[in-house]
Design a protein around this motif. Structure first.
Motif, PDB file in Angstrom:
ATOM      1  N   THR A 166      -3.206  27.318  71.873  1.00  0.00           N
ATOM      2  CA  THR A 166      -3.582  26.476  72.995  1.00  0.00           C
ATOM      3  C   THR A 166      -4.281  27.371  73.982  1.00  0.00           C
ATOM      4  O   THR A 166      -4.088  28.570  73.966  1.00  0.00           O
ATOM      5  CB  THR A 166      -2.288  25.975  73.671  1.00  0.00           C
ATOM      6  N   TYR A 167      -5.097  26.790  74.832  1.00  0.00           N
ATOM      7  CA  TYR A 167      -5.530  27.528  76.015  1.00  0.00           C
ATOM      8  C   TYR A 167      -5.517  26.593  77.213  1.00  0.00           C
ATOM      9  O   TYR A 167      -6.158  25.544  77.206  1.00  0.00           O
ATOM     10  CB  TYR A 167      -6.922  28.141  75.809  1.00  0.00           C
ATOM     11  N   CYS A 168      -4.760  26.943  78.224  1.00  0.00           N
ATOM     12  CA  CYS A 168      -4.727  26.189  79.475  1.00  0.00           C
ATOM     13  C   CYS A 168      -4.991  27.151  80.624  1.00  0.00           C
ATOM     14  O   CYS A 168      -4.479  28.264  80.629  1.00  0.00           O
ATOM     15  CB  CYS A 168      -3.352  25.569  79.733  1.00  0.00           C
ATOM     16  N   VAL A 169      -5.787  26.688  81.590  1.00  0.00           N
ATOM     17  CA  VAL A 169      -5.982  27.485  82.794  1.00  0.00           C
ATOM     18  C   VAL A 169      -5.817  26.579  84.015  1.00  0.00           C
ATOM     19  O   VAL A 169      -6.185  25.399  83.987  1.00  0.00           O
ATOM     20  CB  VAL A 169      -7.360  28.210  82.764  1.00  0.00           C
ATOM     21  N   ALA A 170      -5.198  27.108  85.047  1.00  0.00           N
ATOM     22  CA  ALA A 170      -5.026  26.376  86.295  1.00  0.00           C
ATOM     23  C   ALA A 170      -5.490  27.284  87.425  1.00  0.00           C
ATOM     24  O   ALA A 170      -5.087  28.450  87.504  1.00  0.00           O
ATOM     25  CB  ALA A 170      -3.563  26.005  86.499  1.00  0.00           C
ATOM     26  N   LEU A 177      -7.086  22.042  93.386  1.00  0.00           N
ATOM     27  CA  LEU A 177      -6.683  22.580  92.094  1.00  0.00           C
ATOM     28  C   LEU A 177      -7.671  22.161  91.007  1.00  0.00           C
ATOM     29  O   LEU A 177      -8.166  21.029  91.032  1.00  0.00           O
ATOM     30  CB  LEU A 177      -5.305  22.037  91.705  1.00  0.00           C
ATOM     31  N   VAL A 178      -7.924  23.078  90.060  1.00  0.00           N
ATOM     32  CA  VAL A 178      -8.676  22.714  88.862  1.00  0.00           C
ATOM     33  C   VAL A 178      -7.823  23.077  87.658  1.00  0.00           C
ATOM     34  O   VAL A 178      -7.402  24.232  87.514  1.00  0.00           O
ATOM     35  CB  VAL A 178     -10.022  23.462  88.787  1.00  0.00           C
ATOM     36  N   PRO A 215      -1.077  22.518  98.401  1.00  0.00           N
ATOM     37  CA  PRO A 215      -1.047  22.530  96.936  1.00  0.00           C
ATOM     38  C   PRO A 215      -0.443  23.854  96.463  1.00  0.00           C
ATOM     39  O   PRO A 215      -0.687  24.895  97.090  1.00  0.00           O
ATOM     40  CB  PRO A 215      -2.527  22.441  96.531  1.00  0.00           C
ATOM     41  N   ARG A 216       0.337  23.818  95.412  1.00  0.00           N
ATOM     42  CA  ARG A 216       0.959  25.049  94.897  1.00  0.00           C
ATOM     43  C   ARG A 216       0.827  25.107  93.377  1.00  0.00           C
ATOM     44  O   ARG A 216       0.608  24.077  92.727  1.00  0.00           O
ATOM     45  CB  ARG A 216       2.439  25.128  95.331  1.00  0.00           C
ATOM     46  N   THR A 236      -9.461  17.641  88.436  1.00  0.00           N
ATOM     47  CA  THR A 236     -10.000  18.274  89.633  1.00  0.00           C
ATOM     48  C   THR A 236      -9.336  17.595  90.824  1.00  0.00           C
ATOM     49  O   THR A 236      -9.644  16.453  91.160  1.00  0.00           O
ATOM     50  CB  THR A 236     -11.530  18.081  89.714  1.00  0.00           C
ATOM     51  N   TYR A 237      -8.381  18.288  91.416  1.00  0.00           N
ATOM     52  CA  TYR A 237      -7.563  17.701  92.483  1.00  0.00           C
ATOM     53  C   TYR A 237      -7.994  18.222  93.855  1.00  0.00           C
ATOM     54  O   TYR A 237      -7.945  19.433  94.109  1.00  0.00           O
ATOM     55  CB  TYR A 237      -6.081  18.039  92.244  1.00  0.00           C
TER      56      TYR A 237
END
Lengths: 240, 240
Positions: B2-6, B13-14, B122-123, B194-195
């Motif tokens: 998997t690949y997730c980025v935050a 947040l993206v 946002p955190r 995209t928050y």
């Protein structure tokens, strides 16, 4: 850790290795990971190593001792395939010698074996800790060992078998730079070999340290270039 | 894999996740790895997961069940710190439930917990398989889980806390593209959020698949841009 990359293009070989060895972040040292064995005019063999330093040093030393005492050794076998086989056999010997009292230590190592023997093309092999090995081909003209993932995308995008030697060198240095930035366990100085096909002798190891002005210029130019490219690319995808 | 980025920037947040799950190269499937839990106007919580699919699905489902039956749950605790703590506790429960008959299986998972609760910024948190967690800060405004190394250099070069939201999205998609090219176990489609800070509700998950023209244009433009940059940079270092 370590990062080594070896690229085999039509014009020859480009080999790049970092020199950082660490056992935890507070036990860092600089060790060579690029070795040359040669009989100028007949053969030149390059070895790059990643993994347990005790293992790789033993393997290199035993290969050198074999040249003096064994019947078959890396400087008299007929092909680079045989050299890879000897390296694999020696890796197996060292690991089996050391792993009796394992205690959770990872004794494994990976090695890149490249070079040229008179009458044959330059060749490149990746020898695994199990002693088996694979050879680079025109479709996949490079191998990496150690911390390979950070620096893989740029090589995947740029390198093919027809890339000129100087361009391959520049690409491998950019790949190294990306890795140095993202991973503390890979460190300067770098050892580099640029081997022109059919030279049949080592050009010598080129050492690039933190003060190398050309390398600093390359880092800066690439870094600025990437930022500029990123800033100028249209915003194709907008958040919904 | 998997690949997730935050990425957490000043504006919000993206979040980007691939959707490939594999158990060996011949057992590949597409599963969501990005989840939303919210009370619009009060809080929005985003979860991204990497690791054992059975574990991550159980964790998500149990967090949802807790909302209906438990006294403390992710939709009523006072801070995102408490949410991260609940996620960590649930991960520990699931892994300890499943690992009795281990048989060499890796039950672990990593999760990214992000979002915003009214009255707070946002955190963004990274929760480890052991259930402990760390929080992103202005100096390190992003976390990655899964196959993170291929796509790390571009983020390291581009992202800081002041990067605009749309630019952060574009950077995370380029990071994803580099990973997709270099690692088969990461695959399309991508799920993206995209928050915008203080929205306090989910903008919905944007799905980008292989046929998305804007993504194809971005891939092509980046790929050509990198080649052009590489070709135009002076040959700083020549082989000796």
């Amino acid at each position: 850790m370590t990062y080594c990359v070896a690229i085999k293009v039509r014009d020859g070989l480009v080999l790049t290795s970092d020199s950082r060895t660490n056992a935890g972040v507070d036990h860092i040292a600089s060790f060579r990971k690029l070795y040359v064995l040669e009989i100028p005019g007949d053969r030149v063999i390059f070895l790059q190593s990643a993994g347990n330093l005790a293992t790789t040093q033993s393997v290199i030393t035993m290969l050198q001792h074999q040249v003096k005492s064994a019947e078959r050794h890396v400087l008299n076998v007929p092909s680079l395939f045989d050299v890879a086989e000897l390296v694999g056999k020696t890796i197996r010997q060292v690991i089996s010698r050391d792993s009796g009292q394992n205690q959770g230590v990872d004794f494994s190592c990976n090695m890149l074996v490249s070079g040229q023997i008179k009458g044959d093309e330059p060749r490149l092999f990746h020898v695994y800790p199990q002693g088996n090995f694979i050879e680079a081909c025109d479709d996949t003209p490079y191998f990496q060992i150690g911390e390979s993932k950070y620096g893989k995308p740029i090589i995947d995008r740029i390198i093919d078998f027809d890339t000129p030697l100087d361009r391959a060198l520049q690409c491998s240095l950019i790949s190294m730079d990306s890795t140095l930035r993202s991973n503390l366990s890979v460190g300067m100085p770098l050892d580099v070999i640029t081997y022109h096909a059919d030279a049949l002798e080592s050009p010598g190891i080129q050492r690039i340290d933190e003060t190398n002005e050309q390398f600093l210029k390359l880092r800066a130019a690439w870094s600025e270039g990437i930022r500029e490219l990123f800033d100028n690319i249209p915003l194709f995808i907008k958040g919904e």
